[in-house]
Design an enzyme around this catalytic site. Sequence first.
Site, PDB file in Angstrom:
ATOM      1  N   SER A   1      33.211  46.474  41.361  1.00  0.00           N
ATOM      2  CA  SER A   1      33.856  45.855  42.520  1.00  0.00           C
ATOM      3  C   SER A   1      33.522  46.578  43.808  1.00  0.00           C
ATOM      4  O   SER A   1      33.848  46.078  44.887  1.00  0.00           O
ATOM      5  CB  SER A   1      35.381  45.892  42.357  1.00  0.00           C
ATOM      6  OG  SER A   1      35.779  45.140  41.260  1.00  0.00           O
TER       7      SER A   1
ATOM      8  N   ASN B   1      36.114  41.004  48.660  1.00  0.00           N
ATOM      9  CA  ASN B   1      37.096  42.075  48.517  1.00  0.00           C
ATOM     10  C   ASN B   1      37.283  42.871  49.800  1.00  0.00           C
ATOM     11  O   ASN B   1      38.373  43.394  50.061  1.00  0.00           O
ATOM     12  CB  ASN B   1      36.716  43.006  47.368  1.00  0.00           C
ATOM     13  CG  ASN B   1      37.090  42.402  46.022  1.00  0.00           C
ATOM     14  OD1 ASN B   1      37.826  41.423  45.963  1.00  0.00           O
ATOM     15  ND2 ASN B   1      36.574  42.962  44.957  1.00  0.00           N
TER      16      ASN B   1
ATOM     17  N   HIS C   1      28.698  40.337  40.736  1.00  0.00           N
ATOM     18  CA  HIS C   1      30.131  40.631  40.839  1.00  0.00           C
ATOM     19  C   HIS C   1      30.962  39.371  40.592  1.00  0.00           C
ATOM     20  O   HIS C   1      31.083  38.511  41.463  1.00  0.00           O
ATOM     21  CB  HIS C   1      30.440  41.218  42.236  1.00  0.00           C
ATOM     22  CG  HIS C   1      31.865  41.588  42.409  1.00  0.00           C
ATOM     23  ND1 HIS C   1      32.602  41.264  43.520  1.00  0.00           N
ATOM     24  CD2 HIS C   1      32.714  42.266  41.586  1.00  0.00           C
ATOM     25  CE1 HIS C   1      33.826  41.722  43.385  1.00  0.00           C
ATOM     26  NE2 HIS C   1      33.914  42.331  42.223  1.00  0.00           N
TER      27      HIS C   1
ATOM     28  N   GLU D   1      29.297  37.214  43.402  1.00  0.00           N
ATOM     29  CA  GLU D   1      28.515  37.815  44.480  1.00  0.00           C
ATOM     30  C   GLU D   1      27.252  38.442  43.870  1.00  0.00           C
ATOM     31  O   GLU D   1      27.344  39.257  42.953  1.00  0.00           O
ATOM     32  CB  GLU D   1      29.345  38.855  45.221  1.00  0.00           C
ATOM     33  CG  GLU D   1      30.455  38.204  46.044  1.00  0.00           C
ATOM     34  CD  GLU D   1      31.422  39.193  46.682  1.00  0.00           C
ATOM     35  OE1 GLU D   1      32.022  38.832  47.705  1.00  0.00           O
ATOM     36  OE2 GLU D   1      31.599  40.314  46.157  1.00  0.00           O
TER      37      GLU D   1
HETATM   38  N1  LIG Z   1      39.846  43.780  37.076  1.00  0.00           N
HETATM   39  C1  LIG Z   1      39.326  43.029  38.058  1.00  0.00           C
HETATM   40  O1  LIG Z   1      40.012  42.214  38.673  1.00  0.00           O
HETATM   41  C2  LIG Z   1      37.867  43.153  38.400  1.00  0.00           C
HETATM   42  C3  LIG Z   1      37.262  42.122  39.141  1.00  0.00           C
HETATM   43  C4  LIG Z   1      35.890  42.211  39.417  1.00  0.00           C
HETATM   44  C5  LIG Z   1      35.172  43.314  38.990  1.00  0.00           C
HETATM   45  N2  LIG Z   1      35.802  44.308  38.295  1.00  0.00           N
HETATM   46  C6  LIG Z   1      34.991  45.447  37.849  1.00  0.00           C
HETATM   47  O2  LIG Z   1      34.688  45.242  36.473  1.00  0.00           O
HETATM   48  C7  LIG Z   1      34.600  46.512  35.825  1.00  0.00           C
HETATM   49  C8  LIG Z   1      35.538  46.526  34.624  1.00  0.00           C
HETATM   50  O3  LIG Z   1      36.855  46.261  35.073  1.00  0.00           O
HETATM   51  P1  LIG Z   1      37.999  45.799  34.027  1.00  0.00           P
HETATM   52  O4  LIG Z   1      39.178  45.406  34.835  1.00  0.00           O
HETATM   53  O5  LIG Z   1      37.416  44.846  33.046  1.00  0.00           O
HETATM   54  O6  LIG Z   1      38.271  47.201  33.293  1.00  0.00           O
HETATM   55  P2  LIG Z   1      39.017  47.464  31.909  1.00  0.00           P
HETATM   56  O7  LIG Z   1      39.596  48.821  32.024  1.00  0.00           O
HETATM   57  O8  LIG Z   1      39.877  46.307  31.525  1.00  0.00           O
HETATM   58  O9  LIG Z   1      37.801  47.508  30.840  1.00  0.00           O
HETATM   59  C9  LIG Z   1      36.811  48.504  30.857  1.00  0.00           C
HETATM   60  C10 LIG Z   1      36.300  48.643  29.421  1.00  0.00           C
HETATM   61  O10 LIG Z   1      35.139  49.475  29.420  1.00  0.00           O
HETATM   62  C11 LIG Z   1      35.151  50.232  28.212  1.00  0.00           C
HETATM   63  N3  LIG Z   1      34.243  51.367  28.411  1.00  0.00           N
HETATM   64  C12 LIG Z   1      34.412  52.451  29.181  1.00  0.00           C
HETATM   65  N4  LIG Z   1      33.311  53.236  29.136  1.00  0.00           N
HETATM   66  C13 LIG Z   1      32.425  52.611  28.323  1.00  0.00           C
HETATM   67  C14 LIG Z   1      31.101  52.897  27.895  1.00  0.00           C
HETATM   68  N5  LIG Z   1      30.459  53.994  28.316  1.00  0.00           N
HETATM   69  N6  LIG Z   1      30.472  52.032  27.058  1.00  0.00           N
HETATM   70  C15 LIG Z   1      31.107  50.909  26.646  1.00  0.00           C
HETATM   71  N7  LIG Z   1      32.374  50.571  27.028  1.00  0.00           N
HETATM   72  C16 LIG Z   1      33.020  51.411  27.854  1.00  0.00           C
HETATM   73  C17 LIG Z   1      36.603  50.608  28.005  1.00  0.00           C
HETATM   74  O11 LIG Z   1      36.862  50.918  26.661  1.00  0.00           O
HETATM   75  C18 LIG Z   1      37.306  49.317  28.473  1.00  0.00           C
HETATM   76  O12 LIG Z   1      37.545  48.449  27.378  1.00  0.00           O
HETATM   77  C19 LIG Z   1      34.900  47.584  36.877  1.00  0.00           C
HETATM   78  O13 LIG Z   1      33.694  48.044  37.411  1.00  0.00           O
HETATM   79  C20 LIG Z   1      35.667  46.795  37.933  1.00  0.00           C
HETATM   80  O14 LIG Z   1      35.500  47.330  39.223  1.00  0.00           O
HETATM   81  C21 LIG Z   1      37.123  44.249  37.972  1.00  0.00           C
END
Ligand SMILES: NC(=O)c1ccc[n+]([C@@H]2O[C@H](COP(=O)([O-])OP(=O)(O)OC[C@H]3O[C@@H](n4cnc5c(N)ncnc54)[C@H](O)[C@@H]3O)[C@@H](O)[C@H]2O)c1
Length: 313
Positions: free
Chosen positions: A133, A205, A154, A166
Amino acid sequence: MTTTGPSSTPTEADTIGRVLVVGAGAMGSQIAMVCALAGRTVHLVDTDPQTLTRAGAELRARMDSRVARGRLGAQERDAAFAHLHLGTDLDAAAADVDLVIEAVVEKIDVKTELFRRLDRVTPDHAILASNSSSFVPSRLAAATTRPDRVCNLHFFNPALVMACVEVVPGEATSPTTTATAVAFTRALGKEPVVLDREVDGFLANRILNAVRDEAVRLYEGGYASLESIDLACRTALGHPQGPFELQDLTGLDIAWFTKTARYAETGDPADLPSASLDARVGAGHLGRKTGRGWYRYDDDGTKTPAPDPVTGA
Ligand SMILES: NC(=O)c1ccc[n+]([C@@H]2O[C@H](COP(=O)([O-])OP(=O)(O)OC[C@H]3O[C@@H](n4cnc5c(N)ncnc54)[C@H](O)[C@@H]3O)[C@@H](O)[C@H]2O)c1
Protein backbone atom coordinates in the site's frame (compact mmCIF):
# COMPACT_ATOMS: atom_id res chain seq x y z
CA MET A 1 -12.32 6.25 -12.36
CA THR A 2 -10.99 6.49 -15.87
CA THR A 3 -8.21 4.33 -17.14
CA THR A 4 -5.04 6.04 -18.19
CA GLY A 5 -1.66 4.94 -19.42
CA PRO A 6 -0.32 2.54 -22.00
CA SER A 7 -2.64 0.75 -24.34
CA SER A 8 -2.88 -3.00 -23.97
CA THR A 9 -3.65 -5.94 -26.18
CA PRO A 10 -5.13 -9.32 -25.31
CA THR A 11 -1.79 -10.84 -26.33
CA GLU A 12 -0.02 -9.09 -23.47
CA ALA A 13 -2.59 -10.35 -20.94
CA ASP A 14 -2.32 -13.83 -22.37
CA THR A 15 1.37 -13.99 -21.53
CA ILE A 16 0.35 -14.32 -17.88
CA GLY A 17 -1.06 -17.81 -17.49
CA ARG A 18 0.46 -18.83 -14.17
CA VAL A 19 0.39 -16.61 -11.12
CA LEU A 20 1.98 -16.94 -7.68
CA VAL A 21 0.39 -14.94 -4.86
CA VAL A 22 2.55 -14.75 -1.72
CA GLY A 23 0.70 -14.06 1.53
CA ALA A 24 -2.78 -15.55 2.12
CA GLY A 25 -4.09 -12.83 4.43
CA ALA A 26 -6.93 -10.41 3.81
CA MET A 27 -5.55 -9.28 0.44
CA GLY A 28 -3.59 -12.20 -0.97
CA SER A 29 -6.38 -14.77 -0.58
CA GLN A 30 -8.89 -12.66 -2.50
CA ILE A 31 -6.36 -11.58 -5.15
CA ALA A 32 -5.63 -15.26 -5.76
CA MET A 33 -9.34 -15.98 -6.15
CA VAL A 34 -9.76 -13.08 -8.61
CA CYS A 35 -6.96 -14.54 -10.72
CA ALA A 36 -8.40 -18.07 -10.53
CA LEU A 37 -11.84 -16.80 -11.54
CA ALA A 38 -10.15 -15.26 -14.61
CA GLY A 39 -8.89 -18.71 -15.60
CA ARG A 40 -5.29 -18.36 -14.46
CA THR A 41 -3.44 -21.17 -12.71
CA VAL A 42 -2.74 -19.76 -9.25
CA HIS A 43 -0.47 -20.80 -6.41
CA LEU A 44 -1.34 -19.13 -3.11
CA VAL A 45 1.54 -19.48 -0.63
CA ASP A 46 1.86 -18.49 3.02
CA THR A 47 4.37 -19.37 5.71
CA ASP A 48 1.52 -20.12 8.13
CA PRO A 49 -0.49 -23.30 7.35
CA GLN A 50 -3.38 -22.16 9.56
CA THR A 51 -3.72 -18.97 7.53
CA LEU A 52 -3.94 -21.08 4.38
CA THR A 53 -6.64 -23.29 5.89
CA ARG A 54 -8.60 -20.21 6.96
CA ALA A 55 -8.16 -18.57 3.55
CA GLY A 56 -9.37 -21.70 1.75
CA ALA A 57 -12.47 -21.96 3.96
CA GLU A 58 -13.30 -18.26 3.60
CA LEU A 59 -12.96 -18.33 -0.17
CA ARG A 60 -15.10 -21.45 -0.37
CA ALA A 61 -17.83 -19.78 1.72
CA ARG A 62 -17.71 -16.59 -0.37
CA MET A 63 -17.93 -18.42 -3.67
CA ASP A 64 -20.71 -20.71 -2.42
CA SER A 65 -22.63 -17.62 -1.37
CA ARG A 66 -22.18 -16.10 -4.84
CA VAL A 67 -23.50 -19.29 -6.39
CA ALA A 68 -26.45 -19.37 -3.96
CA ARG A 69 -27.33 -15.77 -4.92
CA GLY A 70 -27.11 -16.56 -8.63
CA ARG A 71 -24.10 -14.30 -9.16
CA LEU A 72 -21.73 -17.10 -10.17
CA GLY A 73 -22.31 -20.41 -11.91
CA ALA A 74 -21.47 -23.57 -9.98
CA GLN A 75 -19.28 -24.68 -12.90
CA GLU A 76 -17.33 -21.40 -12.89
CA ARG A 77 -16.80 -21.76 -9.15
CA ASP A 78 -15.57 -25.32 -9.50
CA ALA A 79 -13.29 -24.38 -12.41
CA ALA A 80 -11.79 -21.54 -10.37
CA PHE A 81 -11.06 -23.82 -7.40
CA ALA A 82 -9.51 -26.35 -9.77
CA HIS A 83 -7.08 -23.59 -10.81
CA LEU A 84 -6.21 -22.59 -7.24
CA HIS A 85 -3.43 -24.37 -5.31
CA LEU A 86 -2.67 -23.55 -1.68
CA GLY A 87 0.63 -24.42 -0.03
CA THR A 88 3.64 -23.39 2.03
CA ASP A 89 6.41 -24.35 -0.43
CA LEU A 90 7.36 -21.06 -2.07
CA ASP A 91 10.24 -22.36 -4.19
CA ALA A 92 8.19 -25.18 -5.75
CA ALA A 93 5.25 -22.87 -6.45
CA ALA A 94 7.52 -20.23 -8.00
CA ALA A 95 9.25 -22.54 -10.46
CA ASP A 96 7.13 -21.93 -13.57
CA VAL A 97 5.15 -18.72 -12.95
CA ASP A 98 4.75 -15.71 -15.26
CA LEU A 99 3.75 -13.24 -12.54
CA VAL A 100 4.16 -12.98 -8.77
CA ILE A 101 1.88 -10.77 -6.69
CA GLU A 102 3.44 -10.27 -3.27
CA ALA A 103 0.93 -9.58 -0.47
CA VAL A 104 2.86 -10.18 2.76
CA VAL A 105 3.02 -7.96 5.83
CA GLU A 106 3.79 -4.27 5.18
CA LYS A 107 7.41 -4.36 6.40
CA ILE A 108 10.12 -3.31 3.98
CA ASP A 109 12.74 -5.75 5.31
CA VAL A 110 10.36 -8.73 4.93
CA LYS A 111 9.39 -7.66 1.41
CA THR A 112 12.98 -6.94 0.35
CA GLU A 113 14.13 -10.36 1.52
CA LEU A 114 11.20 -11.98 -0.28
CA PHE A 115 11.94 -10.16 -3.56
CA ARG A 116 15.58 -11.25 -3.32
CA ARG A 117 14.40 -14.85 -2.98
CA LEU A 118 11.74 -14.55 -5.71
CA ASP A 119 14.40 -13.22 -8.07
CA ARG A 120 16.36 -16.44 -7.49
CA VAL A 121 13.50 -18.95 -7.73
CA THR A 122 11.20 -17.60 -10.47
CA PRO A 123 11.83 -17.89 -14.22
CA ASP A 124 13.76 -14.96 -15.73
CA HIS A 125 10.76 -13.71 -17.69
CA ALA A 126 8.46 -13.48 -14.65
CA ILE A 127 7.14 -10.10 -13.54
CA LEU A 128 7.48 -9.48 -9.79
CA ALA A 129 4.68 -7.22 -8.52
CA SER A 130 3.98 -5.97 -5.02
CA ASN A 131 0.56 -5.24 -3.57
CA SER A 132 2.19 -2.92 -1.01
CA SER A 133 0.00 0.00 0.00
CA SER A 134 2.92 2.33 0.44
CA PHE A 135 6.35 1.19 -0.77
CA VAL A 136 7.34 2.26 -4.27
CA PRO A 137 8.51 -0.51 -6.63
CA SER A 138 12.04 0.91 -7.00
CA ARG A 139 12.75 -0.06 -3.38
CA LEU A 140 11.90 -3.70 -4.08
CA ALA A 141 13.41 -3.70 -7.58
CA ALA A 142 16.77 -2.88 -6.00
CA ALA A 143 16.76 -6.34 -4.37
CA THR A 144 16.46 -8.06 -7.76
CA THR A 145 18.46 -8.50 -10.94
CA ARG A 146 15.38 -7.64 -13.04
CA PRO A 147 14.28 -4.10 -12.09
CA ASP A 148 12.67 -3.74 -15.54
CA ARG A 149 10.19 -6.49 -14.56
CA VAL A 150 9.20 -5.11 -11.13
CA CYS A 151 6.14 -2.95 -10.51
CA ASN A 152 3.30 -2.52 -8.05
CA LEU A 153 -0.14 -3.94 -8.66
CA HIS A 154 -2.09 -2.33 -5.85
CA PHE A 155 -5.48 -3.95 -5.28
CA PHE A 156 -8.04 -2.48 -2.89
CA ASN A 157 -9.84 -4.20 -0.04
CA PRO A 158 -11.92 -6.33 -0.57
CA ALA A 159 -10.08 -7.37 -3.73
CA LEU A 160 -12.93 -9.59 -4.94
CA VAL A 161 -15.19 -6.53 -5.05
CA MET A 162 -13.16 -3.37 -5.62
CA ALA A 163 -12.58 -2.46 -9.27
CA CYS A 164 -9.50 -0.26 -9.00
CA VAL A 165 -5.97 -1.65 -9.30
CA GLU A 166 -3.21 0.97 -9.26
CA VAL A 167 -0.43 -0.02 -11.66
CA VAL A 168 2.76 1.65 -10.46
CA PRO A 169 5.89 1.51 -12.61
CA GLY A 170 9.20 2.15 -10.86
CA GLU A 171 12.12 4.13 -12.24
CA ALA A 172 13.44 1.09 -14.13
CA THR A 173 10.17 -0.66 -15.04
CA SER A 174 10.01 -1.29 -18.78
CA PRO A 175 7.05 -0.10 -20.88
CA THR A 176 6.43 -3.76 -21.78
CA THR A 177 6.06 -4.70 -18.11
CA THR A 178 3.63 -1.84 -17.51
CA ALA A 179 1.61 -2.70 -20.61
CA THR A 180 1.47 -6.37 -19.60
CA ALA A 181 0.37 -5.42 -16.07
CA VAL A 182 -2.36 -3.17 -17.48
CA ALA A 183 -3.60 -5.86 -19.86
CA PHE A 184 -3.55 -8.49 -17.13
CA THR A 185 -5.49 -6.23 -14.76
CA ARG A 186 -8.15 -5.70 -17.43
CA ALA A 187 -8.28 -9.45 -18.07
CA LEU A 188 -9.16 -9.86 -14.38
CA GLY A 189 -12.17 -7.58 -14.95
CA LYS A 190 -10.53 -4.79 -12.93
CA GLU A 191 -9.90 -1.13 -13.75
CA PRO A 192 -6.17 -0.38 -14.07
CA VAL A 193 -5.22 3.12 -12.95
CA VAL A 194 -1.67 3.82 -14.08
CA LEU A 195 0.73 6.25 -12.42
CA ASP A 196 3.18 8.16 -14.62
CA ARG A 197 5.77 8.36 -11.83
CA GLU A 198 6.08 6.41 -8.57
CA VAL A 199 5.20 8.11 -5.31
CA ASP A 200 4.76 6.30 -2.02
CA GLY A 201 1.14 5.65 -1.08
CA PHE A 202 0.16 6.11 -4.77
CA LEU A 203 -3.08 7.94 -5.62
CA ALA A 204 -6.24 6.83 -3.83
CA ASN A 205 -4.64 6.24 -0.42
CA ARG A 206 -2.76 9.55 -0.45
CA ILE A 207 -6.06 11.35 -0.99
CA LEU A 208 -7.78 9.16 1.59
CA ASN A 209 -4.97 9.74 4.10
CA ALA A 210 -5.43 13.49 3.87
CA VAL A 211 -9.11 12.99 4.76
CA ARG A 212 -8.21 10.54 7.52
CA ASP A 213 -5.58 12.80 9.10
CA GLU A 214 -8.10 15.63 9.27
CA ALA A 215 -10.72 13.24 10.73
CA VAL A 216 -8.29 12.22 13.51
CA ARG A 217 -7.37 15.87 14.20
CA LEU A 218 -11.06 16.71 14.63
CA TYR A 219 -11.64 13.65 16.85
CA GLU A 220 -8.55 14.16 19.04
CA GLY A 221 -9.35 17.88 19.28
CA GLY A 222 -12.69 16.96 20.81
CA TYR A 223 -14.67 18.65 18.03
CA ALA A 224 -16.83 15.62 17.22
CA SER A 225 -17.31 11.92 17.93
CA LEU A 226 -16.12 9.14 15.63
CA GLU A 227 -19.72 8.56 14.66
CA SER A 228 -20.37 12.20 13.74
CA ILE A 229 -17.23 12.39 11.61
CA ASP A 230 -18.07 9.14 9.81
CA LEU A 231 -21.65 10.34 9.33
CA ALA A 232 -20.49 13.64 7.78
CA CYS A 233 -18.26 11.82 5.32
CA ARG A 234 -21.06 9.46 4.32
CA THR A 235 -23.91 11.91 4.07
CA ALA A 236 -22.14 15.09 2.89
CA LEU A 237 -19.22 13.77 0.87
CA GLY A 238 -20.92 10.65 -0.47
CA HIS A 239 -18.25 8.30 0.88
CA PRO A 240 -19.68 4.76 1.25
CA GLN A 241 -17.98 4.51 4.65
CA GLY A 242 -16.52 7.06 7.05
CA PRO A 243 -12.74 7.17 7.61
CA PHE A 244 -12.89 5.36 10.97
CA GLU A 245 -15.27 2.68 9.65
CA LEU A 246 -13.02 2.12 6.66
CA GLN A 247 -9.87 1.88 8.76
CA ASP A 248 -11.58 -0.75 10.93
CA LEU A 249 -12.08 -2.75 7.73
CA THR A 250 -8.57 -2.34 6.31
CA GLY A 251 -6.76 -2.79 9.64
CA LEU A 252 -5.34 -0.22 12.06
CA ASP A 253 -2.00 -2.05 12.02
CA ILE A 254 -1.64 -1.40 8.28
CA ALA A 255 -2.18 2.32 8.88
CA TRP A 256 0.27 2.26 11.82
CA PHE A 257 3.01 0.50 9.79
CA THR A 258 2.50 2.88 6.89
CA LYS A 259 2.77 5.95 9.12
CA THR A 260 5.77 4.59 10.98
CA ALA A 261 7.58 3.79 7.74
CA ARG A 262 6.81 7.25 6.41
CA TYR A 263 8.16 8.86 9.59
CA ALA A 264 11.33 6.76 9.36
CA GLU A 265 11.89 8.29 5.93
CA THR A 266 10.92 11.90 6.56
CA GLY A 267 11.63 12.39 10.29
CA ASP A 268 8.63 14.74 10.24
CA PRO A 269 6.63 14.34 13.50
CA ALA A 270 3.47 15.09 11.47
CA ASP A 271 3.99 11.68 9.82
CA LEU A 272 3.95 9.76 13.14
CA PRO A 273 0.89 7.64 13.98
CA SER A 274 -1.60 9.72 15.98
CA ALA A 275 -1.82 9.10 19.75
CA SER A 276 -5.27 7.53 19.40
CA LEU A 277 -4.12 5.16 16.61
CA ASP A 278 -0.98 4.28 18.57
CA ALA A 279 -3.02 3.43 21.68
CA ARG A 280 -5.37 1.13 19.80
CA VAL A 281 -2.65 -0.72 17.89
CA GLY A 282 -0.62 -1.06 21.13
CA ALA A 283 -3.64 -2.70 22.77
CA GLY A 284 -4.14 -5.08 19.84
CA HIS A 285 -7.33 -3.35 18.73
CA LEU A 286 -6.72 -3.65 14.99
CA GLY A 287 -10.26 -3.26 13.63
CA ARG A 288 -12.84 -5.76 12.49
CA LYS A 289 -10.31 -8.60 12.34
CA THR A 290 -9.85 -8.40 16.13
CA GLY A 291 -13.46 -7.42 16.88
CA ARG A 292 -12.39 -3.99 18.04
CA GLY A 293 -10.65 -0.93 16.59
CA TRP A 294 -12.18 2.54 16.47
CA TYR A 295 -15.49 0.72 17.03
CA ARG A 296 -16.35 -2.44 18.95
CA TYR A 297 -18.08 -5.20 16.96
CA ASP A 298 -20.28 -7.49 18.99
CA ASP A 299 -21.41 -10.98 18.02
CA ASP A 300 -24.99 -9.75 17.57
CA GLY A 301 -23.79 -7.42 14.78
CA THR A 302 -23.93 -4.17 16.76
CA LYS A 303 -21.19 -1.60 16.35
CA THR A 304 -20.44 0.95 19.06
CA PRO A 305 -17.58 3.47 19.44
CA ALA A 306 -14.79 1.87 21.49
CA PRO A 307 -13.13 4.02 24.16
CA ASP A 308 -9.43 4.87 23.78
CA PRO A 309 -7.59 2.02 25.59
CA VAL A 310 -5.10 4.51 27.12
CA THR A 311 -7.18 7.56 28.04
CA GLY A 312 -10.54 5.78 28.37
CA ALA A 313 -12.13 8.74 26.54
N1 LIG B 1 -5.50 -4.67 4.22
C1 LIG B 1 -5.74 -3.79 3.24
O1 LIG B 1 -6.77 -3.11 3.23
C2 LIG B 1 -4.76 -3.64 2.11
C3 LIG B 1 -5.19 -3.02 0.92
C4 LIG B 1 -4.30 -2.93 -0.15
C5 LIG B 1 -3.01 -3.41 -0.01
N2 LIG B 1 -2.62 -3.98 1.16
C6 LIG B 1 -1.24 -4.49 1.25
O2 LIG B 1 -1.30 -5.90 1.06
C7 LIG B 1 -0.26 -6.51 1.83
C8 LIG B 1 -0.87 -7.58 2.73
O3 LIG B 1 -1.84 -6.97 3.57
P1 LIG B 1 -2.94 -7.87 4.34
O4 LIG B 1 -3.91 -6.92 4.94
O5 LIG B 1 -3.41 -8.95 3.43
O6 LIG B 1 -2.01 -8.51 5.48
P2 LIG B 1 -2.31 -9.77 6.40
O7 LIG B 1 -1.56 -9.54 7.65
O8 LIG B 1 -3.77 -10.08 6.45
O9 LIG B 1 -1.61 -10.99 5.59
C9 LIG B 1 -0.22 -11.07 5.39
C10 LIG B 1 0.11 -12.56 5.25
O10 LIG B 1 1.47 -12.69 4.82
C11 LIG B 1 2.01 -13.86 5.43
N3 LIG B 1 3.47 -13.74 5.36
C12 LIG B 1 4.28 -12.92 6.04
N4 LIG B 1 5.56 -13.09 5.63
C13 LIG B 1 5.54 -14.03 4.66
C14 LIG B 1 6.53 -14.62 3.83
N5 LIG B 1 7.82 -14.25 3.92
N6 LIG B 1 6.16 -15.56 2.92
C15 LIG B 1 4.86 -15.92 2.81
N7 LIG B 1 3.86 -15.39 3.57
C16 LIG B 1 4.20 -14.46 4.48
C17 LIG B 1 1.44 -13.86 6.84
O11 LIG B 1 1.47 -15.14 7.40
C18 LIG B 1 0.01 -13.34 6.57
O12 LIG B 1 -0.88 -14.42 6.39
C19 LIG B 1 0.48 -5.39 2.57
O13 LIG B 1 1.59 -5.01 1.81
C20 LIG B 1 -0.55 -4.27 2.58
O14 LIG B 1 0.04 -3.00 2.60
C21 LIG B 1 -3.46 -4.13 2.22
